[in-house]
Motif scaffolding. Sequence first.
Motif, PDB file in Angstrom:
ATOM      1  N   LEU A 107       0.844  -1.353   0.154  1.00 54.29           N
ATOM      2  CA  LEU A 107       0.074   0.168  -0.573  1.00 54.29           C
ATOM      3  C   LEU A 107       0.961   1.435  -0.135  1.00 54.29           C
ATOM      4  O   LEU A 107       1.908   1.311   1.236  1.00 54.29           O
ATOM      5  N   ASP A 108       1.431   2.325  -0.856  1.00 53.72           N
ATOM      6  CA  ASP A 108       1.487   3.260  -1.270  1.00 53.72           C
ATOM      7  C   ASP A 108       0.896   4.416  -0.519  1.00 53.72           C
ATOM      8  O   ASP A 108      -0.240   4.958  -1.700  1.00 53.72           O
ATOM      9  N   THR A 109       0.568   5.085   0.667  1.00 55.16           N
ATOM     10  CA  THR A 109       1.827   4.624   1.456  1.00 55.16           C
ATOM     11  C   THR A 109       0.810   4.695   2.551  1.00 55.16           C
ATOM     12  O   THR A 109       0.805   4.370   3.986  1.00 55.16           O
ATOM     13  N   VAL A 110       0.516   5.918   3.305  1.00 52.04           N
ATOM     14  CA  VAL A 110      -0.431   6.569   4.006  1.00 52.04           C
ATOM     15  C   VAL A 110      -2.335   5.831   4.291  1.00 52.04           C
ATOM     16  O   VAL A 110      -2.426   6.528   3.462  1.00 52.04           O
ATOM     17  N   ALA A 111      -2.313   4.797   5.103  1.00 50.09           N
ATOM     18  CA  ALA A 111      -3.552   4.193   4.568  1.00 50.09           C
ATOM     19  C   ALA A 111      -4.787   3.918   5.538  1.00 50.09           C
ATOM     20  O   ALA A 111      -4.237   3.477   6.838  1.00 50.09           O
ATOM     21  N   ALA A 112      -5.493   4.401   5.416  1.00 49.21           N
ATOM     22  CA  ALA A 112      -6.829   3.930   6.661  1.00 49.21           C
ATOM     23  C   ALA A 112      -7.524   2.780   5.521  1.00 49.21           C
ATOM     24  O   ALA A 112      -9.501   3.261   5.062  1.00 49.21           O
ATOM     25  N   VAL A 113      -8.271   1.246   6.345  1.00 45.52           N
ATOM     26  CA  VAL A 113      -9.036   0.121   5.389  1.00 45.52           C
ATOM     27  C   VAL A 113      -9.902   0.351   6.305  1.00 45.52           C
ATOM     28  O   VAL A 113     -10.022   0.683   8.020  1.00 45.52           O
ATOM     29  N   THR A 132       1.629  15.003   3.731  1.00 38.77           N
ATOM     30  CA  THR A 132       0.931  15.815   4.358  1.00 38.77           C
ATOM     31  C   THR A 132       1.454  14.994   5.903  1.00 38.77           C
ATOM     32  O   THR A 132       1.737  15.452   6.778  1.00 38.77           O
ATOM     33  N   GLU A 133       1.619  13.034   5.873  1.00 40.42           N
ATOM     34  CA  GLU A 133       2.417  12.633   6.340  1.00 40.42           C
ATOM     35  C   GLU A 133       3.730  13.361   7.065  1.00 40.42           C
ATOM     36  O   GLU A 133       4.093  13.399   7.430  1.00 40.42           O
TER      37      GLU A 133
END
Length: 834
Positions: free
Chosen positions: A94-100, A140-141
Amino acid sequence: MSKHSTPLTSGWTLRLSGGEGPGGLDGLRRDGVPARVPGCAHGDLLAAGVIEDPYLGRNELDAAWVGRADWRYDTVLPRVPDGFERTDLVFEGLDTVAAVALDGAAVGTTRNMHRSYRFDVTGRAREGAALSVAFTSAYTEAEALRDLLGPRPNAYPEPFNYIRKMASSFGWDWGPTLVTAGIWRPVRLESWSTARLASVRPLVTVADGTGRVEIRLDLERTVPGEGRALRAAVEIAGRSADVAIPAGATSAAVTVDVPDPDLWWPRGYGDQPLHTCETVLTDAETGAVLDTWERRLGFRTVRLDQTEDAHGTAFTIEVNGTPVFARGVNWIPDDALPARVTPDRYRRRLTQAAAAGVNLVRVWGGGIYEDRAFYDACDELGLLVWQDFLFACAAYPEEQPLRSEVEAEARENVVRLMPHPSLVLWNGNNENLWGFRDWEWEERLAGDSWGEGYYLGLLPRVVAELDPTRPYYPGSPWSGSWDRHPNDPAHGTSHFWEVWNRRDHAGYLDDVPRFAAEFGWQAPPAYATLREALPGEELEPASPGMLHHQKAEDGQGKLDRGLAHHFAPPATFDDWHYLTQLNQARAIATGVAHWRSHWPVCAGTVVWQLNDCWPVTSWAAIDGAGRPKPLYHELRRLYADRLLTLQTRGGARGSARVLAVDNQSDEPWEGRARVRRMRADGTVLAEDALPFAVPPRTVATLPLPAETAEITDRHKEFLVADADGLRDVVLGGADHEFAYPAAELDLDVRPVPEGHAVAITARTFVRDLLLQADRLDPSAEADQGLMTLLPGETRTVTVRGTGPGGLDEQRVRAALFSVNTAQATRPVETSRTT
């Protein structure tokens, strides 16, 4: 019942979920566009016509908003099979900062492109359930962590060192700024019962003629700490072994010994036998298969010789006890949108490398840990892999949350890649130890963390624990100790960038490094690649599109200053294009031939770089469209088993000309070299026949008699050495001082089954003749690069891919270039020099 895997590759939609963009995006927010998984937002927007191809013209700038936006991928789950105790949602990348989320309820979060993720969704994964993956912009991250942890030095004005993501997504001196987001590797639902193989680590060794495979297993059970007794069986090369695993146990080890295995060798040193290794986990009571793991392994040993000697500290890779001269190339991601790189594309690019004589590929630390298909191809082709951990050209904070991400990433990828026999070296970072010492980092950091704890502490511990069969080196360049300069050519690995940045490529002759891990010279891509990337633009070295597709600081200026050492200013763009490509090939030839002639003191050259990720002026040998530059063909000469070059060595009067007869093959090389001092009109002024007998993996240097070696008129004389079809040519001075005759060529163009054969006969001395086949047809390719012909000589070039139409002499002549034609012949005064 064995576990069941359900790929989640279809039915995805991409939506803009946050951030600013150009007008007219309401539909993208509301309805979205079809999404390809694996893929990325840029790829989906391009396919839907929302953005123009960022590789063309200056479209990259118009797509900058994509990397600043937030994106959401949505789909619904297919039917989930019954009869299993556990169902996991598995993301390989996952690229990169994710919420599932599933049906709006949180499943998990991620912040590392270089890891895989597994979430327990038992009871929640049902047919028709809504699966969403919401990506926050990497900016953002990264910017938030920079604000939290404080500024750190960086070679580029982007915050890539604050996020575990492909650094070159944020732009590089050869790459575009395309900050991607997306499900970039496969995703699946995985259903299983009782237990599964959480990780499998094969430790492959060879000692006293016996190969040993020790399989270390980590297990996950549906009920932690409990469960049934299990059995693990391993089979390889006709041998097998198994082990009982007590109820509740979560680890095991199985060892298989294989007497007298066929050894895996790098290309040019032997064959590459691979043996399928299968590990099967079963229920001890019922015999039911619970999980399997299968890879191809190779039996070989690897050692990094770092012996201190009279020349400094060695850096020599030994495979099966044999020292290897590394004929290497640096590898960057083959596409700025890495999800687009298919197994076939990996295979094609690496096959190109092998065909050029390459035996080592360094996976550079600003990219990614490549797909399994990359390493599988290297295993089969005999290409040694030097794998960087992913740190490049910046100070990296060692505080949380980055430190735990770095350790988890390192652990996963060491285990993932260690089955591959081609992998021979783990390297801690690219240029960061050097940067700390030489790039004013130490003063700016003022005691803040910068990555040293990773390179000299964490990473070597992880490798020693998980993969003790391979050497680890803290970084490149690195001299082995802070007691020495990190980029000391006498010790360890060295990078040579002052030559390109500020000097002429003759500067490569000033050092004999123990291992040249990075050096390079720029050139534009193939003409057809430029025409495709810059449609409608009138090409000039400083035209808008050319400058946009030149990312190096003052890159065009450095190209021109590099030309000025050797050539008169080119009169046309076509001449500039040819001469800059020629100068790139000559620069690399200068370094490789010199350093290779000093084997075994110098034990390797790793050219920057093999490939490009988009159409750009860069150091690559193969451009962003996959077209070889002249440098590629020159590498075929430089990296062949046998190389003949004219070199200099210290002598009683300063430096003396010698003939280096370099035999890196496994057979003796015996013959007679013909060395001539000639005039531009073809007159032979002096000639010698030098017998030689060179053992395998050895270099001999033969002194040249003074009458032959000493050029007395630098404007009209040159040296040429020939043996067994190999040739080297040296002028008495710079090309712009030489009185080149007009190039007189006879052509015979005829169709052959492969395409067209072009027989070229020189009536005069013709220097560095090049047939640019892509000017005949964008899909055409010639089987030869730069050629220097003496009067009366004929060379035949085969051109493939010219399409259904024929070739005629006039078209071929228009695609032929030489120094003779690119440099206007000017009267010069004859002078005698020694």
